[in-house]
Design an enzyme around this catalytic site. Structure first.
Site: not given
Length: 505
Positions: A50, A80, A194, A410
């Site tokens: 992933y 992002h 993250n 999510e």
């Protein structure tokens, strides 16, 4: 070698630990390199991993060809970096940067050494990226804020000027130092964005200030108690011992210490009053509960700043495991609780301000002798009431909310970033309320002269009067409130009390 655990005592102490950690990582990045080697082997084995050779979120099933995997990471940052709102303060963002480097240096993220060392250079040069404050839902980490934090690696975004007054395009800073933007490697972008470093940085920033404010609140309560000729009996150690919450006992001890040697207490020892209003009598219980709540929040933040909140995680045995360490729920709950604790300190402080104005036991109503022509201290209490009311709105918990993102992949998010932003506003409101109580209590104590308060209270009162005069006519209150706010925001007042032997726990 991995960095030593961070011990959160104060921001200054935390920065010392972080600087030692970063210095060690400059000399020994073996944990980073071992972790990166696992990623490199995974890329060569043909498996699916992933965010390394797949898309993100709902796109996790889309396999990315080897020749596009570096571009995938660049695209991740670009897509992002959609934060909005006022920039996060420079000192908070600086802490974000250091915490991100520390987390990557623990060696479970698989970041490339080239990217890691460029971040180390940012920290060494004190190049602090400009990061918008809004846009994170606090679930897959603080994605948008951390994407902005990483943009200067690509020569995009901006850095703060060293004095915090303005910004400079990152491309200009890099060019001025002969540096080119770097090319992100597979996994780099995901490792960078993250994580919970925005929430953690705000938590550490506010909780340090909160550790001072709880002691200052005890001091102000003692000043108000003396000015109002309140009773010391509710602070008796025996009362606290049969309800042994640690914060409650500590607050009562502080107040007893501050009131030692009080002539005011002696003057009304046999006055016949049975009980004071709760804002005086229940200071140990209310202030103490706030202390205990902030202690819980501090434990959570200390755990978090030593944690790895990336996904997937890279382990030395070669496993690359997807999990949920990025989810901000632990912080979201803790920061919501911290906001409530600080708000209650403001709430009970405002009640003491109100009581000081009512004209009890020889104090003039509104704390001036000639009212009518003068409004006295009426309106500062209005301001305190407004701030306390605003805090009640801000204390609606963000952590109980969730809005699904990434097309439902999510489907439960923490909103911890909103907890963090609200917490800062509650803190600032509390500082102003305590400044108003400081000004008001000092004015009220003047009317108890020549009787002397306890030595700790007297030291605080004397220090305030060096800076601010007694007032008997209306004036521009800001002239006195701003210096009081400075005293609330620094250690000066607590240090003055400590010099008289009253060190508050």
């Amino acid at each position: 070698m991995r960095p030593e655990p961070l011990v959160y005592v104060t921001i200054a102490h935390l920065y010392e630990d972080l600087c030692r950690s970063l210095d060690m990582l400059r000399r020994d990045d073996s944990a980073v390199r071992r972790s990166r080697a696992v990623v490199e082997r995974a890329l060569a084995d043909g498996g699916t991993y992933y965010g390394i050779n797949t898309g993100f979120g709902k796109l996790a099933r889309v396999r990315i060809p080897a020749d596009q995997q570096a571009r995938l990471q660049r695209n991740l940052l670009l897509s992002h970096a959609v934060g909005v709102g006022e920039p996060i303060p420079r000192d908070v963002t600086r802490l974000m940067l250091h915490l991100k480097i520390h987390a990557l240096g623990l060696g479970y993220s698989g970041v490339s050494p080239e990217t890691f060392h460029r971040l180390l250079l940012f920290a060494e040069k004190d190049w602090v990226p400009v990061v918008p404050s809004k846009g994170s839902v606090g679930a897959s980490g603080d994605l948008a804020p951390l994407a902005h934090l990483a943009l200067p690696l690509l020569g995009l975004g901006a850095f703060w000027r060293p004095d915090g007054a303005g910004t400079v395009p990152a491309a200009d800073v890099l060019a001025a130092h002969g540096l080119a933007p770097i090319d992100l490697q597979p996994k780099d972008g995901l490792a960078l964005i993250n994580g919970t470093q925005m929430m953690s940085a705000y938590g550490a920033y506010v909780l340090e200030k909160g550790s001072r404010l709880v002691r200052t609140a005890d001091l102000l309560a003692a000043m108000s108690l003396e000015a109002l000729q309140g009773s010391i009996k509710p602070f008796d150690a025996r009362i606290q011992a049969v309800r042994p919450h640690p914060g409650q006992a500590r607050v009562a001890e502080n107040v007893r210490h501050l009131l030692e040697g009080s002539e005011i207490l002696e003057s009304h020892r046999d006055c016949g009053k049975v009980q004071d209003p709760y804002c005086l009598r229940c200071v140990p219980q209310v202030h103490g509960a706030g202390r205990d709540a902030l202690a819980y929040a501090t434990r959570v933040v200390e755990t978090e700043i030593n944690a790895v909140t990336d996904n997937p995680l890279v382990f030395e045995d070669g496993d690359i495991l997807s999990g949920g360490n990025f989810h901000g729920q632990p912080l979201a709950l803790a920061l919501d609780v911290a906001a409530m604790a600080l708000a209650e300190l403001a709430s009970i402080s405002e009640r003491r301000i109100y009581l000081l104005l009512e004209g009890h036991d020889g104090l003039p109503t509104l704390l001036m002798r000639e009212t009518g022509l003068n409004s006295g201290f009426m309106i500062p209490q209005y301001t305190a009431a407004a701030l306390v009311s605003e805090n009640k709105v801000l204390c609606h918990p963000a952590s109980v909310d969730s809005i699904p993102t990434s097309l439902g992949q999510e489907d439960h998010v923490s909103m911890g970033s909103i907890s963090a932003l609200k917490l800062v506003n509650v803190l600032r409101n509390l500082e102003h309320v305590l400044a108003i109580e400081l000004l008001t209590a000092a004015q009220a104590l003047d009317y108890r002269l020549p009787l002397r308060p306890g030595r700790g209270v007297e030291a605080a009162h004397r220090y305030v009067r060096r800076l601010i005069p007694h007032r008997e006519a209306d004036y521009l209150f800001q002239e006195d409130l701003l210096p009081c706010l400075d005293l609330i925001r620094t250690d000066a007042l607590l240090d003055a009390v400590a010099e008289e032997g009253c060190v508050l726990a």
